[in-house]
Design a protein around this motif. Structure first.
Motif, short mmCIF file in Angstrom:
data_model
loop_
_atom_site.label_atom_id
_atom_site.label_comp_id
_atom_site.label_asym_id
_atom_site.label_seq_id
_atom_site.Cartn_x
_atom_site.Cartn_y
_atom_site.Cartn_z
N GLY A 51 0.78 -1.22 0.00
CA GLY A 51 0.00 0.00 0.00
C GLY A 51 0.81 1.28 0.00
O GLY A 51 0.24 2.37 -0.05
N GLU A 52 2.14 1.17 0.02
CA GLU A 52 2.99 2.36 0.06
C GLU A 52 3.33 2.81 -1.37
O GLU A 52 3.33 2.01 -2.31
CB GLU A 52 4.29 2.05 0.80
CG GLU A 52 5.20 3.25 1.00
CD GLU A 52 6.50 2.90 1.72
OE1 GLU A 52 7.13 3.82 2.26
OE2 GLU A 52 6.88 1.71 1.73
N THR A 160 -3.72 -0.89 -16.42
CA THR A 160 -4.49 -0.57 -15.21
C THR A 160 -5.96 -0.92 -15.35
O THR A 160 -6.79 -0.44 -14.57
CB THR A 160 -4.36 0.93 -14.89
OG1 THR A 160 -4.86 1.71 -16.00
CG2 THR A 160 -2.91 1.31 -14.64
N ALA A 161 -6.30 -1.76 -16.34
CA ALA A 161 -7.70 -2.13 -16.54
C ALA A 161 -8.25 -2.84 -15.30
O ALA A 161 -9.42 -2.68 -14.95
CB ALA A 161 -7.84 -3.01 -17.77
N ARG A 162 -7.43 -3.62 -14.65
CA ARG A 162 -7.80 -4.27 -13.40
C ARG A 162 -6.80 -3.84 -12.35
O ARG A 162 -5.60 -3.79 -12.60
CB ARG A 162 -7.80 -5.79 -13.55
CG ARG A 162 -8.07 -6.53 -12.25
CD ARG A 162 -8.20 -8.03 -12.48
NE ARG A 162 -9.44 -8.35 -13.21
CZ ARG A 162 -9.80 -9.58 -13.54
NH1 ARG A 162 -9.00 -10.60 -13.23
NH2 ARG A 162 -10.91 -9.79 -14.19
N ARG A 163 -7.27 -3.50 -11.17
CA ARG A 163 -6.37 -2.99 -10.13
C ARG A 163 -5.31 -4.02 -9.78
O ARG A 163 -5.62 -5.13 -9.34
CB ARG A 163 -7.15 -2.62 -8.87
CG ARG A 163 -6.27 -1.95 -7.81
CD ARG A 163 -7.04 -1.67 -6.54
NE ARG A 163 -7.29 -2.87 -5.77
CZ ARG A 163 -6.41 -3.45 -4.96
NH1 ARG A 163 -5.18 -2.94 -4.82
NH2 ARG A 163 -6.73 -4.53 -4.30
N PRO A 164 -4.03 -3.67 -9.96
CA PRO A 164 -2.96 -4.60 -9.61
C PRO A 164 -2.57 -4.45 -8.15
O PRO A 164 -2.88 -3.45 -7.51
CB PRO A 164 -1.81 -4.16 -10.53
CG PRO A 164 -2.03 -2.68 -10.67
CD PRO A 164 -3.52 -2.46 -10.62
N ASP A 165 -1.90 -5.46 -7.62
CA ASP A 165 -1.35 -5.34 -6.26
C ASP A 165 -0.16 -4.40 -6.26
O ASP A 165 0.07 -3.68 -5.29
CB ASP A 165 -0.92 -6.72 -5.75
CG ASP A 165 -2.11 -7.67 -5.61
OD1 ASP A 165 -3.12 -7.25 -5.02
OD2 ASP A 165 -2.02 -8.80 -6.11
N TYR A 191 -6.44 3.73 -7.06
CA TYR A 191 -5.88 2.41 -6.76
C TYR A 191 -5.06 2.43 -5.48
O TYR A 191 -5.04 1.48 -4.71
CB TYR A 191 -5.02 1.93 -7.93
CG TYR A 191 -5.82 1.42 -9.12
CD1 TYR A 191 -7.20 1.26 -9.04
CD2 TYR A 191 -5.20 1.11 -10.33
CE1 TYR A 191 -7.93 0.80 -10.12
CE2 TYR A 191 -5.93 0.65 -11.42
CZ TYR A 191 -7.29 0.50 -11.31
OH TYR A 191 -8.02 0.04 -12.38
N ARG A 192 -4.35 3.54 -5.26
CA ARG A 192 -3.58 3.67 -4.02
C ARG A 192 -4.50 3.61 -2.82
O ARG A 192 -4.20 2.96 -1.81
CB ARG A 192 -2.82 5.00 -3.99
CG ARG A 192 -1.50 4.97 -4.75
CD ARG A 192 -0.46 5.75 -3.98
NE ARG A 192 -0.30 5.23 -2.64
CZ ARG A 192 -0.03 5.98 -1.57
NH1 ARG A 192 0.08 7.26 -1.66
NH2 ARG A 192 0.13 5.43 -0.39
N GLU A 193 -5.63 4.30 -2.88
CA GLU A 193 -6.58 4.29 -1.78
C GLU A 193 -7.14 2.90 -1.54
O GLU A 193 -7.51 2.55 -0.42
CB GLU A 193 -7.74 5.26 -2.07
CG GLU A 193 -7.31 6.73 -2.07
CD GLU A 193 -8.39 7.65 -2.63
OE1 GLU A 193 -9.45 7.12 -3.04
OE2 GLU A 193 -8.17 8.87 -2.67
N GLN A 194 -7.15 2.08 -2.59
CA GLN A 194 -7.67 0.71 -2.48
C GLN A 194 -6.58 -0.29 -2.09
O GLN A 194 -6.85 -1.48 -1.97
CB GLN A 194 -8.31 0.29 -3.80
CG GLN A 194 -9.54 1.12 -4.16
CD GLN A 194 -10.06 0.84 -5.57
OE1 GLN A 194 -9.44 0.10 -6.33
NE2 GLN A 194 -11.20 1.42 -5.91
N GLY A 195 -5.34 0.19 -1.91
CA GLY A 195 -4.28 -0.67 -1.40
C GLY A 195 -3.19 -1.06 -2.37
O GLY A 195 -2.32 -1.87 -2.03
N THR A 196 -3.19 -0.51 -3.57
CA THR A 196 -2.14 -0.84 -4.54
C THR A 196 -0.80 -0.23 -4.11
O THR A 196 -0.73 0.92 -3.69
CB THR A 196 -2.51 -0.32 -5.94
OG1 THR A 196 -3.62 -1.07 -6.44
CG2 THR A 196 -1.34 -0.46 -6.92
N ILE A 211 1.87 12.20 -4.73
CA ILE A 211 1.42 10.81 -4.72
C ILE A 211 2.21 9.93 -3.77
O ILE A 211 1.67 9.03 -3.14
CB ILE A 211 1.46 10.23 -6.15
CG1 ILE A 211 0.45 10.95 -7.04
CG2 ILE A 211 1.18 8.73 -6.15
CD1 ILE A 211 0.46 10.48 -8.47
N CYS A 212 3.51 10.19 -3.65
CA CYS A 212 4.40 9.25 -2.96
C CYS A 212 4.51 9.52 -1.46
O CYS A 212 4.47 10.66 -1.01
CB CYS A 212 5.79 9.28 -3.59
SG CYS A 212 5.79 8.76 -5.32
#
Length: 405
Positions: A51-52, A160-165, A191-196, A211-212
């Motif tokens: 998530g970082e 990025t069509a599907r959220r990657p880890d 995606y970051r908010e969702q844990g990517t 972002i970082c």
């Protein structure tokens, strides 16, 4: 959740004095080494937690792209290892994996399978990929007909069509138009908010700081610095300036901020004060209040041309406003050794509520890159409160005139 662990990573290429030396090393018996190693990267260690978001910065040739290629497995390391968990999506080179003679739609199917998607997954995601890329009928045209911006649009849409880890993005986004860059970074933030977990290489100071969570600086193939995005970008900014007789220093201030001071030292900032209209020191100002930024400068050596500038940054280190005397046609010339100068900038605090810092630059020409006498980050910190104007949000006060009919 995705995690990246890089341990003692290094990459070297063999350099032979001649092609015959290469052949001899291959075919002649014995263990005699006939090459020298040219190291591109050495002793790189860092961990990106689930998530970082980690930003990677550095000048051209510092080894950023090589590092990403080793992390994604497209280049094998000479030393060390990379461990990753979770599904990875990488956007390293523009149109990477696209075949110029295949249509955009066919390339989506190929690139999607390389990312681990099944044909059924890609078919169900295709409408969303087309809608996000916004390239219209070109989706069914050969990729060789695409502009670099169109390639980037489609490549990012697929990746990025599907959220990657884990999402790894190189400089590819820099070729896109402003509209699509905003759109892409909005998706990255979501995606970051969702844990990517995010690994971002960029020269865009604003993107890294916005972002970082953390940043690392690569210099000459080594990890030169690791820390907050603002402190790393300040150090990187100082490195970009003229390096002849040039120093770069960092120290932690009482409030915990890291101050970067760089330059040749031919001129130095003696003091900096924020004053109200009556000349009294000011630590907390009001929205719209008129203030004066007063700088005391000493010439350590004779200087033919002195330009003085300031930059206001918000609490995240994002640039809010900056200017200098060059752009206002007030360049000081033919200054002598030991001469003291006081210069004052007057302006209104058309800023939102919050904490701000001021960076000061003393240099020749229009920017500090060519002749940097002294660049001082966090030379001054002040706060702004709203005590007299209508409630608003943001870092800028832009009061509108409202009409209706």
């Amino acid at each position: 959740m995705g995690q990246i662990t890089v341990k003692d990573l290094g990459k070297a290429y063999k350099r032979y004095p001649s092609r015959w030396s290469r052949l001899a090393e291959w075919v002649l018996p014995g263990d005699k080494t006939r090459h020298e190693l040219t190291w591109v990267l050495q002793n790189i260690n860092f961990t990106v937690s689930p998530g970082e978001a980690l930003g990677i910065v550095g000048m051209n040739g510092a080894g950023k792209s090589t590092l990403l290629k080793m992390i994604t497995g497209t280049t094998m390391p000479t030393t060390g290892s990379v461990e990753m968990s979770g599904r990875v999506a990488a956007l390293l080179e523009l149109g990477m994996g696209f075949h110029p003679d295949f249509t955009g739609r066919q390339n989506v199917y190929m690139a999607g399978q390389l990312l681990g998607l099944t044909l059924e997954n890609i078919a169900s995601l295709m409408p969303e990929i087309e809608a996000f890329a916004e390239i219209g009928d070109y989706i069914d045209q050969p990729a060789r007909m695409y502009s670099s911006g169109m390639q980037m649009r489609l490549a990012f849409s697929v990746a990025t069509a599907r959220r990657p880890d884990i999402l790894i993005v190189d400089e590819a986004l820099s070729v896109g138009d402003a509209y699509f860059q905003h759109k892409s970074f909005d998706r990255i933030r979501k995606y970051r908010e969702q844990g990517t977990t995010l690994l971002l290489v960029s020269h865009d100071k604003g993107a890294i700081q916005a972002i970082c969570d953390r940043a690392i600086l690569l210099n000459s193939g080594k990890l030169a610095m690791e820390g907050s995005p603002e402190s790393v970008m300040d150090f990187y900014n100082a490195m970009l300036a003229d390096k002849e007789n040039h120093k770069v220093e960092q120290k932690v201030q009482e409030d915990g901020r890291v101050q970067t001071v760089s330059g040749s030292g031919e001129a130095t900032l003696v003091s900096v004060n924020l004053l109200n209209r009556d000349g009294q020191p000011l630590e907390v100002g009001s929205v719209g209040q008129t203030v004066r930024l007063r700088l005391a400068i000493r010439c350590v050596k004779p200087i033919n041309e002195l330009v003085v500038g300031y930059l206001v940054k918000d609490r995240l280190g994002q640039s809010v406003f900056g200017t200098n005397t060059f752009h206002h046609k007030h360049v000081l010339q033919n200054l002598s050794e030991g001469q003291d100068i006081t210069i004052e900038f007057s302006f209104d605090l058309n800023l939102g509520e919050g904490s701000y810092s001021v960076s000061i630059a003393l240099h020749g020409d229009d920017t500090h890159v060519a002749r940097n006498y002294e660049w001082r980050d966090h030379a001054l910190v002040f706060s702004v409160l709203n005590s007299s104007v209508n409630t608003f949000v943001g870092v800028a006060w832009l009061p509108p005139q409202i009409r209706w009919w």
